[in-house]
Design a protein around this motif. Structure first.
Motif, PDB file in Angstrom:
ATOM      1  N   GLY A 195      -2.585   9.608   4.123  1.00  0.00           N
ATOM      2  CA  GLY A 195      -3.366   8.450   3.716  1.00  0.00           C
ATOM      3  C   GLY A 195      -4.031   8.582   2.366  1.00  0.00           C
ATOM      4  O   GLY A 195      -4.810   7.711   1.969  1.00  0.00           O
ATOM      5  N   ARG A 196      -3.740   9.648   1.618  1.00  0.00           N
ATOM      6  CA  ARG A 196      -4.338   9.836   0.305  1.00  0.00           C
ATOM      7  C   ARG A 196      -3.574   9.036  -0.744  1.00  0.00           C
ATOM      8  O   ARG A 196      -2.375   8.853  -0.625  1.00  0.00           O
ATOM      9  CB  ARG A 196      -4.354  11.318  -0.056  1.00  0.00           C
ATOM     10  CG  ARG A 196      -5.175  12.149   0.923  1.00  0.00           C
ATOM     11  CD  ARG A 196      -5.101  13.629   0.646  1.00  0.00           C
ATOM     12  NE  ARG A 196      -3.740  14.145   0.799  1.00  0.00           N
ATOM     13  CZ  ARG A 196      -3.453  15.444   0.921  1.00  0.00           C
ATOM     14  NH1 ARG A 196      -4.430  16.340   0.914  1.00  0.00           N
ATOM     15  NH2 ARG A 196      -2.206  15.835   1.053  1.00  0.00           N
ATOM     16  N   PRO A 197      -4.244   8.565  -1.800  1.00  0.00           N
ATOM     17  CA  PRO A 197      -3.605   7.681  -2.779  1.00  0.00           C
ATOM     18  C   PRO A 197      -2.379   8.310  -3.425  1.00  0.00           C
ATOM     19  O   PRO A 197      -2.318   9.529  -3.636  1.00  0.00           O
ATOM     20  CB  PRO A 197      -4.713   7.437  -3.814  1.00  0.00           C
ATOM     21  CG  PRO A 197      -5.985   7.675  -3.078  1.00  0.00           C
ATOM     22  CD  PRO A 197      -5.688   8.756  -2.085  1.00  0.00           C
ATOM     23  N   TYR A 198      -1.420   7.450  -3.760  1.00  0.00           N
ATOM     24  CA  TYR A 198      -0.205   7.906  -4.425  1.00  0.00           C
ATOM     25  C   TYR A 198      -0.504   8.394  -5.834  1.00  0.00           C
ATOM     26  O   TYR A 198      -1.296   7.798  -6.567  1.00  0.00           O
ATOM     27  CB  TYR A 198       0.821   6.773  -4.506  1.00  0.00           C
ATOM     28  CG  TYR A 198       1.982   7.135  -5.406  1.00  0.00           C
ATOM     29  CD1 TYR A 198       3.010   7.947  -4.945  1.00  0.00           C
ATOM     30  CD2 TYR A 198       2.011   6.716  -6.737  1.00  0.00           C
ATOM     31  CE1 TYR A 198       4.051   8.320  -5.795  1.00  0.00           C
ATOM     32  CE2 TYR A 198       3.043   7.085  -7.584  1.00  0.00           C
ATOM     33  CZ  TYR A 198       4.074   7.891  -7.101  1.00  0.00           C
ATOM     34  OH  TYR A 198       5.082   8.272  -7.943  1.00  0.00           O
ATOM     35  N   ASP A 199       0.133   9.506  -6.215  1.00  0.00           N
ATOM     36  CA  ASP A 199       0.237   9.908  -7.613  1.00  0.00           C
ATOM     37  C   ASP A 199       1.593  10.581  -7.777  1.00  0.00           C
ATOM     38  O   ASP A 199       2.362  10.713  -6.812  1.00  0.00           O
ATOM     39  CB  ASP A 199      -0.918  10.816  -8.045  1.00  0.00           C
ATOM     40  CG  ASP A 199      -0.950  12.151  -7.313  1.00  0.00           C
ATOM     41  OD1 ASP A 199       0.132  12.754  -7.078  1.00  0.00           O
ATOM     42  OD2 ASP A 199      -2.049  12.618  -6.967  1.00  0.00           O
ATOM     43  N   HIS A 248       0.854  -1.190   0.000  1.00  0.00           N
ATOM     44  CA  HIS A 248       0.000   0.000   0.000  1.00  0.00           C
ATOM     45  C   HIS A 248       0.887   1.236   0.000  1.00  0.00           C
ATOM     46  O   HIS A 248       1.852   1.325   0.768  1.00  0.00           O
ATOM     47  CB  HIS A 248      -0.888  -0.024   1.241  1.00  0.00           C
ATOM     48  CG  HIS A 248      -2.018   0.955   1.207  1.00  0.00           C
ATOM     49  ND1 HIS A 248      -2.706   1.293   0.064  1.00  0.00           N
ATOM     50  CD2 HIS A 248      -2.594   1.686   2.208  1.00  0.00           C
ATOM     51  CE1 HIS A 248      -3.644   2.167   0.338  1.00  0.00           C
ATOM     52  NE2 HIS A 248      -3.600   2.421   1.642  1.00  0.00           N
ATOM     53  N   VAL A 249       0.560   2.202  -0.862  1.00  0.00           N
ATOM     54  CA  VAL A 249       1.342   3.431  -0.985  1.00  0.00           C
ATOM     55  C   VAL A 249       0.402   4.623  -0.953  1.00  0.00           C
ATOM     56  O   VAL A 249      -0.550   4.695  -1.747  1.00  0.00           O
ATOM     57  CB  VAL A 249       2.164   3.464  -2.291  1.00  0.00           C
ATOM     58  CG1 VAL A 249       3.077   4.697  -2.317  1.00  0.00           C
ATOM     59  CG2 VAL A 249       2.987   2.191  -2.450  1.00  0.00           C
ATOM     60  N   GLY A 275       2.543  13.480  -7.971  1.00  0.00           N
ATOM     61  CA  GLY A 275       2.765  14.696  -7.218  1.00  0.00           C
ATOM     62  C   GLY A 275       3.042  14.494  -5.743  1.00  0.00           C
ATOM     63  O   GLY A 275       3.389  15.452  -5.040  1.00  0.00           O
ATOM     64  N   VAL A 276       2.934  13.279  -5.239  1.00  0.00           N
ATOM     65  CA  VAL A 276       3.174  13.016  -3.812  1.00  0.00           C
ATOM     66  C   VAL A 276       4.640  13.267  -3.468  1.00  0.00           C
ATOM     67  O   VAL A 276       5.546  12.789  -4.154  1.00  0.00           O
ATOM     68  CB  VAL A 276       2.772  11.576  -3.450  1.00  0.00           C
ATOM     69  CG1 VAL A 276       3.315  11.181  -2.079  1.00  0.00           C
ATOM     70  CG2 VAL A 276       1.258  11.426  -3.479  1.00  0.00           C
ATOM     71  N   ARG A 277       4.855  14.004  -2.381  1.00  0.00           N
ATOM     72  CA  ARG A 277       6.212  14.290  -1.906  1.00  0.00           C
ATOM     73  C   ARG A 277       6.466  13.721  -0.510  1.00  0.00           C
ATOM     74  O   ARG A 277       7.595  13.442  -0.152  1.00  0.00           O
ATOM     75  CB  ARG A 277       6.468  15.806  -1.901  1.00  0.00           C
ATOM     76  CG  ARG A 277       6.339  16.450  -3.268  1.00  0.00           C
ATOM     77  CD  ARG A 277       6.707  17.923  -3.231  1.00  0.00           C
ATOM     78  NE  ARG A 277       8.086  18.112  -2.806  1.00  0.00           N
ATOM     79  CZ  ARG A 277       9.140  18.032  -3.625  1.00  0.00           C
ATOM     80  NH1 ARG A 277       8.966  17.737  -4.903  1.00  0.00           N
ATOM     81  NH2 ARG A 277      10.361  18.229  -3.166  1.00  0.00           N
ATOM     82  N   HIS A 278       5.402  13.585   0.286  1.00  0.00           N
ATOM     83  CA  HIS A 278       5.515  13.015   1.632  1.00  0.00           C
ATOM     84  C   HIS A 278       4.926  11.607   1.560  1.00  0.00           C
ATOM     85  O   HIS A 278       3.708  11.441   1.479  1.00  0.00           O
ATOM     86  CB  HIS A 278       4.755  13.853   2.657  1.00  0.00           C
ATOM     87  CG  HIS A 278       5.100  15.322   2.611  1.00  0.00           C
ATOM     88  ND1 HIS A 278       6.379  15.781   2.442  1.00  0.00           N
ATOM     89  CD2 HIS A 278       4.294  16.425   2.695  1.00  0.00           C
ATOM     90  CE1 HIS A 278       6.371  17.105   2.449  1.00  0.00           C
ATOM     91  NE2 HIS A 278       5.122  17.519   2.597  1.00  0.00           N
ATOM     92  N   ILE A 279       5.759  10.585   1.633  1.00  0.00           N
ATOM     93  CA  ILE A 279       5.362   9.231   1.248  1.00  0.00           C
ATOM     94  C   ILE A 279       5.287   8.280   2.443  1.00  0.00           C
ATOM     95  O   ILE A 279       6.092   8.365   3.372  1.00  0.00           O
ATOM     96  CB  ILE A 279       6.359   8.662   0.205  1.00  0.00           C
ATOM     97  CG1 ILE A 279       5.838   7.381  -0.459  1.00  0.00           C
ATOM     98  CG2 ILE A 279       7.719   8.431   0.836  1.00  0.00           C
ATOM     99  CD1 ILE A 279       4.903   7.646  -1.579  1.00  0.00           C
ATOM    100  N   LEU A 280       4.307   7.388   2.390  1.00  0.00           N
ATOM    101  CA  LEU A 280       4.282   6.226   3.277  1.00  0.00           C
ATOM    102  C   LEU A 280       3.975   5.015   2.423  1.00  0.00           C
ATOM    103  O   LEU A 280       2.962   4.990   1.708  1.00  0.00           O
ATOM    104  CB  LEU A 280       3.235   6.369   4.373  1.00  0.00           C
ATOM    105  CG  LEU A 280       3.033   5.112   5.237  1.00  0.00           C
ATOM    106  CD1 LEU A 280       4.329   4.738   5.974  1.00  0.00           C
ATOM    107  CD2 LEU A 280       1.882   5.288   6.224  1.00  0.00           C
ATOM    108  N   ALA A 281       4.842   4.013   2.490  1.00  0.00           N
ATOM    109  CA  ALA A 281       4.671   2.780   1.730  1.00  0.00           C
ATOM    110  C   ALA A 281       4.906   1.610   2.667  1.00  0.00           C
ATOM    111  O   ALA A 281       5.942   1.547   3.336  1.00  0.00           O
ATOM    112  CB  ALA A 281       5.654   2.728   0.565  1.00  0.00           C
TER     113      ALA A 281
END
Length: 273
Positions: free
Chosen positions: A240-244, A234-235, A246-252
């Motif tokens: 908690g918003r879906p990855y695209d 899950h990324v 433009g994401v810069r602050h990541i949780l995977a």
């Protein structure tokens, strides 16, 4: 998929160049800060990748780290300028340049291909271990041709997490450190080896339970995000918003501990938002 084959061959050729140069003297320049470095090998690697891509896909666009000015705002602007392209390559010629400069063998080549802003192919190549991570949308994730899946840990006390230390000078590094202090007592351990892309590949391969970091760029994340999704993980961003792209602050993560890590980041004030 032709684009995946191109990415594989480009990553291997760039990796060969990088491997030959890792233990020799390098010309090192600063970008945005003393923590943000570039070498002539980064530039040569990106040029090699660009030439190979354009020789096979001359009408495609390329967003590469070394073609973008230093700093957060320049990175954001570069991505926005490339969003209109139907076929877009996102390239980090050496993710983990500081490690490369010091001869610490944890760095990689990261190449992703996006169609209409959706990442559909990704390759991460670790030239020191000769590990080739590949993924194609809807077809799974692989390490050296063998299918990989995320780990099975269900709780934070079982988990091995990884993070990094942002390079900018806006206080983000301290913000991320607060998250480390919050999470470290709750998990098995935390690692910070210095390559976001390779950390993401390790999550996909089940070597890490999860990874988070703040203020990263599209070229740090695109290939690794697809790998994890195709490996069953899950990324999202740190809210908690879906990855695209433009994401810069990541949780995977492997998915099982995702909500627990999100909650810890929120409690620590370390979402980056």
């Amino acid at each position: 998929m032709a684009e995946l084959e191109t990415a594989i061959q480009a990553a291997k050729e760039a990796g060969k160049l990088i491997r030959e140069k890792v233990y020799v003297s390098k010309r090192v320049d600063r970008k945005s800060s003393a923590h943000d470095l570039v070498t002539e090998v980064d530039k040569a690697s990106e040029e090699l990748v660009r030439e190979m891509i354009l020789s096979r896909h001359p009408d495609h666009a390329i967003l590469g780290e070394e073609g973008v000015a230093a700093g957060v705002e320049a990175s954001k602007q570069a991505l926005e300028e490339h969003r209109a392209y139907e076929a877009l390559w996102v390239v980090d010629p050496i993710d983990g340049t500081t490690n490369f400069v010091h001869g610490f063998p944890f760095f990689c080549v990261s190449i992703a291909f996006a169609r209409n802003q959706e990442v559909v192919a990704g390759v991460i190549y670790d030239p020191m271990q000769d590990d080739l991570f590949t993924a194609e949308k809807g077809k799974g994730a692989f390490l050296n041709g063998e299918r990989i899946t995320v780990s099975r840990e269900k709780t934070l006390p079982e988990s091995l997490l990884a993070t990094g230390f942002p390079t900018d000078a806006r206080g983000v590094r301290q913000v991320n450190t607060e998250a480390i202090l919050k999470l470290a007592p709750q998990v098995r351990n935390v690692r910070a080896a210095g390559s976001a892309a390779l950390h993401l590949a390790c999550v996909a391969a089940g070597r890490l339970t999860g990874f988070w970091e703040l203020e990263l760029n599209a070229w740090d994340l695109a290939a690794g995000a697809l790998l994890i999704q195709e490996a069953g993980g899950h990324v999202t961003d740190t809210l908690g918003r879906p990855y695209d792209l433009g994401v810069r602050h990541i949780l995977a993560t492997n998915g099982h501990v995702h909500d627990d890590v999100l909650q810890a980041l929120k409690e620590a004030g370390s979402t980056g938002f």
